[in-house]
Write an enzyme that holds these catalytic residues in place. Sequence first.
Site, PDB file in Angstrom:
ATOM      1  N   SER A   1       0.659  -1.077   0.145  1.00 41.24           N
ATOM      2  CA  SER A   1       0.256  -0.219   0.246  1.00 41.24           C
ATOM      3  C   SER A   1       0.776   0.881  -0.367  1.00 41.24           C
ATOM      4  O   SER A   1       2.297   1.316   0.622  1.00 41.24           O
ATOM      5  CB  SER A   1      -1.018  -0.112   1.434  1.00 41.24           C
ATOM      6  OG  SER A   1      -1.271   1.230   1.651  1.00 41.24           O
TER       7      SER A   1
ATOM      8  N   TYR B   1      -1.976   0.359  10.122  1.00 45.18           N
ATOM      9  CA  TYR B   1      -1.973  -0.411   8.574  1.00 45.18           C
ATOM     10  C   TYR B   1      -1.143   0.116   8.037  1.00 45.18           C
ATOM     11  O   TYR B   1      -0.346  -1.042   7.795  1.00 45.18           O
ATOM     12  CB  TYR B   1      -3.451   0.386   7.717  1.00 45.18           C
ATOM     13  CG  TYR B   1      -3.821  -0.135   6.619  1.00 45.18           C
ATOM     14  CD1 TYR B   1      -3.695  -1.708   6.212  1.00 45.18           C
ATOM     15  CD2 TYR B   1      -3.856   0.974   5.406  1.00 45.18           C
ATOM     16  CE1 TYR B   1      -4.005  -2.109   5.082  1.00 45.18           C
ATOM     17  CE2 TYR B   1      -3.513   0.485   3.853  1.00 45.18           C
ATOM     18  CZ  TYR B   1      -4.028  -0.960   3.986  1.00 45.18           C
ATOM     19  OH  TYR B   1      -3.741  -1.144   2.530  1.00 45.18           O
TER      20      TYR B   1
ATOM     21  N   LYS C   1       1.740  -2.753   6.841  1.00 48.26           N
ATOM     22  CA  LYS C   1       2.302  -3.197   5.215  1.00 48.26           C
ATOM     23  C   LYS C   1       3.705  -3.008   5.021  1.00 48.26           C
ATOM     24  O   LYS C   1       3.824  -4.270   4.300  1.00 48.26           O
ATOM     25  CB  LYS C   1       1.643  -2.380   4.507  1.00 48.26           C
ATOM     26  CG  LYS C   1       0.097  -2.880   4.515  1.00 48.26           C
ATOM     27  CD  LYS C   1      -0.006  -4.216   3.736  1.00 48.26           C
ATOM     28  CE  LYS C   1      -1.330  -4.523   2.965  1.00 48.26           C
ATOM     29  NZ  LYS C   1      -1.753  -6.030   2.344  1.00 48.26           N
TER      30      LYS C   1
END
Length: 316
Positions: free
Chosen positions: A119, A143, A147
């Site tokens: 991402s 988040y 990643k």
Amino acid sequence: MSVTLVTGGAGYIGAHVVRALLANGDRVVVVDDLSTGFADRVDVPLVPLDLAGAGASEALASVLEEERVDSVVHLAALKDVGESVADPERYYRVNVLGVVHVLEAMRRAGVRELVFSSSAAVYGNVDSESVDEDAPCRPINPYGRSKLVGEWAIEDATRAWGLRALRLRYFNVAGAGGRHLQDRVAANLIPIVLDRVRRGEPAQVFGADHPTADGTCVRDYVHVEDLADAHVAAVQALRSDSTGDDALNIGTGRGASVREVIDVVGAVTGTTAEARVVDRRVGDPAAMVANPGRAHRLIGWRARRDLREIVRSAGE
């Protein structure tokens, strides 16, 4: 015939990737715990499996061996920034353990080609609106950090046992390749705005005082079918040995502000789309636009669809 295993293949992005791989001539196997995916999206072999659960690496290794898998596309993950801020432990458990178990299974089964769903959130707040892969990775929410940890694990595996991997850093994915494949949960800006416009409600704008041209956040929106094509190109590049360990931005190179998106939704739907400004969200960078040049150079991919096409396909 090459065999590709897709984790999270019953999800919104995963189902598009599966379709693109099938069109490329691959045989495809899907592994998905169906926590956010839907079995009716999948018409290939589907193995229900929680990749973060106990015994997942052994179970996945058996699938890889039994299906004679050549390549893995690892998409299965949680992806809601706000949720990750509220429940970081869950994000580290699912997103990081999932990667570790996939790597363990691949090593055990002797599968060495991996395309990883990463991402743009790994970059965090960037110094310029356009970001390339050499920019520092300073994620600002759990988040994005989960990643980035997954990327680190993959990089270490490439050095330790010969894994060959491409890490695709998605920018903002939207649109659909048909009604059956649409995102069924309005969790991203474009489907949220479409939903609100249809109900005659104003679209929420999280902050209008960002350091951007109109004060609203700027993002790079990439059509999910273009994203799916990027996975096929990445798998093919790994098979041809043209590249084997890199991070690639997957975006258009063009940014659109939240207000611009709302205007396009109004134009496409023929409706007056209104906006209501609310407080900023924690963890939202002001602007994030891809420099996708490396993906074009290394795997021959570039986005072909524009924002209007994204909105039109999302609203069909």
